[in-house]
Motif scaffolding. Structure first.
Motif, PDB file in Angstrom:
ATOM      1  N   GLY A 142      24.429 -12.263 -19.604  1.00  0.00           N
ATOM      2  CA  GLY A 142      25.257 -11.052 -19.520  1.00  0.00           C
ATOM      3  C   GLY A 142      24.449  -9.856 -19.058  1.00  0.00           C
ATOM      4  O   GLY A 142      24.871  -9.106 -18.162  1.00  0.00           O
ATOM      5  N   MET A 143      23.269  -9.669 -19.659  1.00  0.00           N
ATOM      6  CA  MET A 143      22.437  -8.525 -19.277  1.00  0.00           C
ATOM      7  C   MET A 143      21.985  -8.625 -17.826  1.00  0.00           C
ATOM      8  O   MET A 143      21.965  -7.634 -17.093  1.00  0.00           O
ATOM      9  CB  MET A 143      21.210  -8.415 -20.193  1.00  0.00           C
ATOM     10  N   ALA A 144      21.655  -9.866 -17.407  1.00  0.00           N
ATOM     11  CA  ALA A 144      21.173 -10.061 -16.035  1.00  0.00           C
ATOM     12  C   ALA A 144      22.322 -10.066 -15.026  1.00  0.00           C
ATOM     13  O   ALA A 144      22.103  -9.876 -13.825  1.00  0.00           O
ATOM     14  CB  ALA A 144      20.393 -11.370 -15.938  1.00  0.00           C
ATOM     15  N   GLY A 145      23.542 -10.303 -15.521  1.00  0.00           N
ATOM     16  CA  GLY A 145      24.685 -10.383 -14.607  1.00  0.00           C
ATOM     17  C   GLY A 145      24.612 -11.607 -13.701  1.00  0.00           C
ATOM     18  O   GLY A 145      24.970 -11.534 -12.518  1.00  0.00           O
ATOM     19  N   VAL A 146      24.133 -12.712 -14.242  1.00  0.00           N
ATOM     20  CA  VAL A 146      24.034 -13.944 -13.441  1.00  0.00           C
ATOM     21  C   VAL A 146      24.661 -15.108 -14.197  1.00  0.00           C
ATOM     22  O   VAL A 146      24.937 -15.010 -15.396  1.00  0.00           O
ATOM     23  CB  VAL A 146      22.566 -14.289 -13.084  1.00  0.00           C
ATOM     24  N   LYS A 147      24.896 -16.210 -13.474  1.00  0.00           N
ATOM     25  CA  LYS A 147      25.456 -17.432 -14.062  1.00  0.00           C
ATOM     26  C   LYS A 147      24.354 -18.487 -14.153  1.00  0.00           C
ATOM     27  O   LYS A 147      23.385 -18.448 -13.392  1.00  0.00           O
ATOM     28  CB  LYS A 147      26.566 -17.995 -13.163  1.00  0.00           C
ATOM     29  N   PRO A 148      24.568 -19.482 -15.004  1.00  0.00           N
ATOM     30  CA  PRO A 148      23.594 -20.569 -15.085  1.00  0.00           C
ATOM     31  C   PRO A 148      23.309 -21.201 -13.712  1.00  0.00           C
ATOM     32  O   PRO A 148      22.169 -21.541 -13.405  1.00  0.00           O
ATOM     33  CB  PRO A 148      24.260 -21.564 -16.040  1.00  0.00           C
ATOM     34  N   SER A 149      24.342 -21.303 -12.891  1.00  0.00           N
ATOM     35  CA  SER A 149      24.148 -21.969 -11.602  1.00  0.00           C
ATOM     36  C   SER A 149      23.310 -21.126 -10.629  1.00  0.00           C
ATOM     37  O   SER A 149      22.886 -21.616  -9.580  1.00  0.00           O
ATOM     38  CB  SER A 149      25.502 -22.304 -10.971  1.00  0.00           C
ATOM     39  N   ASP A 150      23.054 -19.868 -10.985  1.00  0.00           N
ATOM     40  CA  ASP A 150      22.197 -19.027 -10.140  1.00  0.00           C
ATOM     41  C   ASP A 150      20.708 -19.290 -10.377  1.00  0.00           C
ATOM     42  O   ASP A 150      19.863 -18.859  -9.586  1.00  0.00           O
ATOM     43  CB  ASP A 150      22.450 -17.533 -10.428  1.00  0.00           C
ATOM     44  N   ILE A 151      20.392 -19.957 -11.484  1.00  0.00           N
ATOM     45  CA  ILE A 151      18.988 -20.116 -11.893  1.00  0.00           C
ATOM     46  C   ILE A 151      18.301 -21.197 -11.051  1.00  0.00           C
ATOM     47  O   ILE A 151      18.843 -22.302 -10.888  1.00  0.00           O
ATOM     48  CB  ILE A 151      18.912 -20.501 -13.388  1.00  0.00           C
TER      49      ILE A 151
END
Lengths: 388, 388
Positions: free
Chosen positions: B272-281
């Motif tokens: 949430g803080m990073a504003g990213v999804k698991p699939s972005d990692i």
């Protein structure tokens, strides 16, 4: 940064207890939460000081277990801080900084410790692990030995004959035990005399039994809130006005054990942040683990000139009603010293004093209070200034 | 809040060492400081993870001793964090929050631990103190036992026969040992096969020897800087984009040991803080203290669907070059697990990966990395997202 207030406090009776660290913590925490007019679920983060839990109860990683015991939700961060005897104050400072910065609006800070089950000799040897293991502990020194050296150095540095210094050290014990009689949560609630102190058995020359604080069991907790939230919860907010923390040690790298560099640094930070002078302080809870420790702390904190701290005790300047009341709770000496809980218990006393809730031991008109907590071989020092 | 970057990293070789915790820390810290193009005196605060120092070296209150060893000044606050195996990541998160808030511009975060001197059986029993002492440790459970239960639960919950699950668990060990051969700082740098794993002696059914990570000695350190300062020091800043920390435990209060509530909460906060999804990692260092631990972590972090984490390993999706590289450093399994240093070593690997400095084990084009660190009885969970 936002202003941060203490909105509730809780504390167990200090002294031998049959309860576990988790149970004692829950008792103190629930009192603090009840007194804050909030529900447990309102707590957003938990900060806890604990030093000996691994050795006494075989318990590491106590923070999430405490969170769970209170029923806090899984998204509540919980941290254990270990800075030896300063653990509780280290936790308060960190919590204060995070609330001031806006990360949280309501947090719980506490400390919990069991010591008495070990017995004093074993606790003393175990607790010596807070000194440098390579060159100090290895040579057999324990904390009574460290502060015995401080007393000898102080006597020599200021040309105060040891016999005179010992009498004045005994007066610290007498004062703090007297204060303890007015504190129903104190470990010791019995007056003593200078003669009793000087007749006690020798622990580490010149420190006799009653120059030394006891190991105690106990817990304390406070709830911190942002100013906006605090004003909704209480009409007696007590604000944290300044914090400071310094680091030093081991002993062989320190220039003058009677003026610990970490304390001078921590106090400067705290006074600076609060924008106040030592002479503005009305009430102080400071780290009197040994009677000489109170004397040297009172000087490094700027409450008395260097070399005059022992005379000040003799003149009654640090009594309740004196120029600045030092350790009205009884201090570590009489209230007791459950290591990780001590800094939080100091906060408890100062908040109660500034709220005018201390009954017979009330420092009249107290508006500004200071806590001073020492950890390890004069290594971790934390000062916190509270004001109304 | 300000952006915060890692500007330098350092790490000792993991594995048995003759050095003390202080010496190992200094080695890692000086490498991180040198790599940051700063002087030691520029460090404004010290944050350190350490779990077993009291038991292994008789050393409490290690933080100011580390500060002193580096020559930091007396007004430098130094804190020890103990969150069992998550200690190092707890320290990073706290340091990040204080730099982001503007309290400090340059801080040092590290972890240090000695384990091997105890020997594995004693270390295992000692480290069991990170579970609940009243109802878990008391009954004799150690961490291999906890994760053995997780493996059985996982097998039952998803209808994956234990024999099949064990083969896939072995593939986790094979993958991480292979990655370890490309990491000159790893404790183990030798390839193994599924057959070797399945022939290993039984530790806690179904976990065999090579399903378990080793206890290691080692230290790691990183320097954090505010964005403005970071840009002056390096042209390769790696930013901390999100952090999360959750709490749960003891085991008997947790609903599903295969989906730890604290991890789900921590990951949600960090994403949430990073504003990213698991699939972005692109690259992940996660807490593979046991092979089954990697599988369940990969699911709770959202990298694979629940129940599919073991298949994903079999399909090679978590290899370097797969869909998401998991534990390219070798993980706890092969790189080793010096408890308090582990979270910081995970940060070291992710920063090196995002800078493209990992040689043979480099995850090509990695731009976003995640660390996952678990402490105690699934009790403390910390997730941190790093990006360039």
């Amino acid at each position: 940064m936002r202003k941060v207030a203490v909105v509730g406090v809780g504390m167990t009776k200090f002294g031998p207890s049959e309860k576990t660290q988790v149970e004692m913590f829950a008792e103190a925490a629930l009192e603090a939460i009840d007194g804050s007019n909030i529900e447990t679920r309102d707590i957003q983060a938990l900060f806890v000081g604990n030093a000996l839990g691994g050795f006494v109860e075989g318990q590491f990683n106590i923070a999430p277990l405490l969170a769970s015991e209170l029923g806090l939700s899984a998204d509540t961060p919980s941290n254990r801080f270990e800075g030896a005897c300063a653990s509780g104050s280290v936790a308060i400072r960190d919590a204060f900084m995070l609330v001031a910065a806006g990360y949280h609006d309501l947090v719980l800070v506490g400390g919990t410790e069991r010591c008495t089950v070990m017995g004093t000799p074993m606790a003393t040897r175990t607790f010596a692990m807070a000194s440098d293991s390579r060159y100090e502990e290895f040579n057999g020194i324990t904390f009574p030995g460290v502060f015995a050296m401080v007393a000898h150095l102080y006597s020599q540095k200021y040309g105060i004959p040891l016999k005179k210094l010992k009498e004045r050290m005994a007066m610290v014990a007498v004062k703090n035990h007297k204060n303890g009689t007015m504190n129903p949560l104190a470990h010791f609630q019995k007056e003593i005399t200078v003669e009793t102190v000087l007749k006690g058995f020798m622990v580490a020359d010149p420190l006799q039994l009653l120059d030394c604080c006891p190991f105690s069991d106990g817990a304390a907790a406070i709830v911190l809130a942002s100013e906006e939230v605090a004003k909704k919860l209480t009409d007696k907010p007590v604000y944290i006005r300044g914090v400071g923390q310094g680091s030093a040690g081991p002993l062989y790298r320190q220039k003058d054990l009677t003026v610990p560099a970490a304390r001078v640094a921590a106090a400067k930070q705290a006074y600076g942040m609060a924008g106040v002078k030592p002479s503005d302080i009305d009430v102080v809870e400071l780290h009197d683990c040994f009677t000489i420790a109170e004397i040297v702390a009172s000087e490094a904190l700027g409450l008395f000139e260097y070399g005059t701290g022992s005379e000040a005790v003799e003149r009654g300047e640090s009594q309740i009603g004196g120029r600045v009341a030092i350790n009205p709770s009884g201090g570590l000496k009489a209230k007791g010293h459950p290591i990780g809980a001590t800094g939080v218990a100091q906060a408890y006393e100062i908040v109660k004093q500034l709220r005018g809730e201390c009954g017979a031991r009330q420092v009249k008109g107290a508006k500004l209070g200071l806590t001073d907590t020492l950890g390890g071989d004069l290594a971790t020092m934390v000062n916190i200034i509270y004001g109304i």
